[in-house]
Motif scaffolding. Structure first.
Motif, PDB file in Angstrom:
ATOM      1  N   UNK A   1      25.110  -7.453  33.755  1.00 19.13           N
ATOM      2  CA  UNK A   1      26.347  -7.963  33.146  1.00 19.13           C
ATOM      3  C   UNK A   1      26.645  -7.272  31.824  1.00 19.13           C
ATOM      4  N   UNK A   2      25.609  -6.973  31.039  1.00 16.31           N
ATOM      5  CA  UNK A   2      25.817  -6.291  29.763  1.00 16.31           C
ATOM      6  C   UNK A   2      26.571  -4.984  29.953  1.00 16.31           C
ATOM      7  N   UNK A   3      26.134  -4.156  30.895  1.00 13.68           N
ATOM      8  CA  UNK A   3      26.779  -2.857  31.093  1.00 13.68           C
ATOM      9  C   UNK A   3      28.119  -2.993  31.809  1.00 13.68           C
ATOM     10  N   UNK A   4      28.270  -4.005  32.644  1.00 14.36           N
ATOM     11  CA  UNK A   4      29.584  -4.262  33.225  1.00 14.36           C
ATOM     12  C   UNK A   4      30.599  -4.538  32.117  1.00 14.36           C
ATOM     13  N   UNK A   5      30.218  -5.373  31.159  1.00  7.76           N
ATOM     14  CA  UNK A   5      31.134  -5.723  30.081  1.00  7.76           C
ATOM     15  C   UNK A   5      31.391  -4.535  29.152  1.00  7.76           C
ATOM     16  N   UNK A   6      30.338  -3.788  28.816  1.00  9.08           N
ATOM     17  CA  UNK A   6      30.513  -2.637  27.939  1.00  9.08           C
ATOM     18  C   UNK A   6      31.454  -1.609  28.559  1.00  9.08           C
ATOM     19  N   UNK A   7      31.204  -1.266  29.805  1.00  5.85           N
ATOM     20  CA  UNK A   7      32.039  -0.271  30.468  1.00  5.85           C
ATOM     21  C   UNK A   7      33.442  -0.810  30.719  1.00  5.85           C
ATOM     22  N   UNK A   8      33.540  -2.087  31.025  1.00  4.89           N
ATOM     23  CA  UNK A   8      34.854  -2.694  31.212  1.00  4.89           C
ATOM     24  C   UNK A   8      35.709  -2.589  29.963  1.00  4.89           C
ATOM     25  N   UNK A   9      35.103  -2.769  28.801  1.00  3.13           N
ATOM     26  CA  UNK A   9      35.850  -2.628  27.540  1.00  3.13           C
ATOM     27  C   UNK A   9      36.304  -1.188  27.334  1.00  3.13           C
ATOM     28  N   UNK A  10      35.431  -0.245  27.676  1.00  4.07           N
ATOM     29  CA  UNK A  10      35.820   1.171  27.581  1.00  4.07           C
ATOM     30  C   UNK A  10      37.002   1.465  28.506  1.00  4.07           C
ATOM     31  N   UNK A  11      36.921   0.989  29.732  1.00  2.00           N
ATOM     32  CA  UNK A  11      37.989   1.258  30.700  1.00  2.00           C
ATOM     33  C   UNK A  11      39.330   0.739  30.189  1.00  2.00           C
ATOM     34  N   UNK A  12      39.320  -0.466  29.636  1.00  4.24           N
ATOM     35  CA  UNK A  12      40.576  -1.038  29.139  1.00  4.24           C
ATOM     36  C   UNK A  12      41.118  -0.208  27.975  1.00  4.24           C
ATOM     37  N   UNK A  13      40.238   0.266  27.106  1.00  2.00           N
ATOM     38  CA  UNK A  13      40.673   1.082  25.963  1.00  2.00           C
ATOM     39  C   UNK A  13      41.217   2.421  26.444  1.00  2.00           C
ATOM     40  N   UNK A  14      40.563   3.034  27.419  1.00  2.00           N
ATOM     41  CA  UNK A  14      41.025   4.332  27.926  1.00  2.00           C
ATOM     42  C   UNK A  14      42.346   4.189  28.667  1.00  2.00           C
ATOM     43  N   UNK A  15      42.532   3.080  29.371  1.00  2.00           N
ATOM     44  CA  UNK A  15      43.797   2.845  30.060  1.00  2.00           C
ATOM     45  C   UNK A  15      44.944   2.786  29.050  1.00  2.00           C
ATOM     46  N   UNK A  16      44.664   2.221  27.873  1.00  2.00           N
ATOM     47  CA  UNK A  16      45.684   2.174  26.822  1.00  2.00           C
ATOM     48  C   UNK A  16      45.960   3.557  26.248  1.00  2.00           C
ATOM     49  N   UNK A  17      45.033   4.493  26.455  1.00  2.00           N
ATOM     50  CA  UNK A  17      45.222   5.871  25.995  1.00  2.00           C
ATOM     51  C   UNK A  17      45.756   6.775  27.108  1.00  2.00           C
ATOM     52  N   UNK A  18      46.216   6.180  28.201  1.00  2.00           N
ATOM     53  CA  UNK A  18      46.874   6.960  29.233  1.00  2.00           C
ATOM     54  C   UNK A  18      46.097   7.177  30.510  1.00  2.00           C
ATOM     55  N   UNK A  19      44.833   6.734  30.568  1.00  2.00           N
ATOM     56  CA  UNK A  19      44.044   6.933  31.783  1.00  2.00           C
ATOM     57  C   UNK A  19      44.535   5.996  32.881  1.00  2.00           C
TER      58      UNK A  19
END
Length: 238
Positions: free
Chosen positions: A150-168
């Motif tokens: 769960x720790x890495x699911x949450x960490x990577x999930x936060x990255x994904x959301x941030x990158x999506x805001x940057x156009x990914x």
């Protein structure tokens, strides 16, 4: 944008993703990729635009984690910032301390994070902190949470959301419906190989649609702060 593809077993989720990645060629219909027919694009062209993480990512021979990630960089051709890219993706995947380890000796979750680092290296921008740095890049993810704690699911999930805001652009297949509701902006709900509903997560992920399309009982509550649905699966009486 961030799209979650949801559905029950055999609903066509992975098949759809494999068609979008050109791993499979549909026998009917056509897929457009950025306005161009996907079937007319070479794999070399597509490799520079999207990274794909499949469900099955096993290796049958030894690679160090760093060598595996290097394969992702090499897809880009000559890259003067190769070491910078490798360092960045190992860090976001929490694999920098394992970069010299043999991939075959890693746990299932560690292998998944190593493979994700390889995929990210393929599309990683030279400066990921610049606004819009990921514009024009896509990630296609099939059950990326499988095997992850769960720790890495949450960490990577936060990255994904941030990158999506940057156009990914992110298209992910998930079985974890409550987690998908927290991550994605929109969802595509499949049932028996057909589109059951499509739209924002609030519209699609209702108690009745979850019951009808996925055959699960759940309580759905809209969080006042985030505006997102919180989904609580309920045990049925036997």
């Amino acid at each position: 944008g961030y799209l979650a593809v949801l559905g029950g077993p055999g609903s066509g989720k992975s098949t759809l993703l494999r068609c979008l990645s050109k791993e499979l060629i549909p026998i009917a219909g056509a897929i457009q990729w950025k306005g161009q027919p996907l079937k007319g694009m070479s794999y070399a062209q597509l490799a520079l635009q999207r990274g794909v993480l499949s469900q099955s990512t096993e290796l049958s021979f030894s690679f160090s984690v760093e060598q595996l990630v290097q394969l992702g960089v090499e897809v880009r051709g000559h890259c003067e910032q190769a070491q910078q890219v490798i360092k960045a993706v190992l860090q976001v995947c929490d694999m920098q301390h394992l970069q010299s380890r043999d991939y075959l000796t890693l746990s299932g979750g560690e292998q998944k994070r190593a493979q994700l680092a390889r995929v990210l290296a393929q599309i990683w921008p030279v400066d990921s902190h610049v606004p819009g740095a990921f514009m024009g890049k896509w990630l296609l993810l099939d059950e990326w949470t499988a095997g992850l704690d769960i720790k890495h699911q949450q960490q990577l999930g936060r990255y994904f959301k941030a990158w999506a805001q940057q156009g990914l652009g992110i298209i992910m297949v998930l079985h974890d419906i409550p987690f998908a509701a927290q991550l994605a902006d929109n969802c595509l709900l499949l049932k028996s190989g057909r589109v059951y509903s499509q739209g924002d997560v609030v519209t699609c992920l209702t108690q009745s649609s979850l019951q009808d399309a996925l055959e699960i009982n759940a309580h759905v509550e809209i969080n006042k702060d985030s505006g997102r649905p919180f989904i609580y699966p309920l045990l049925e009486s036997f």
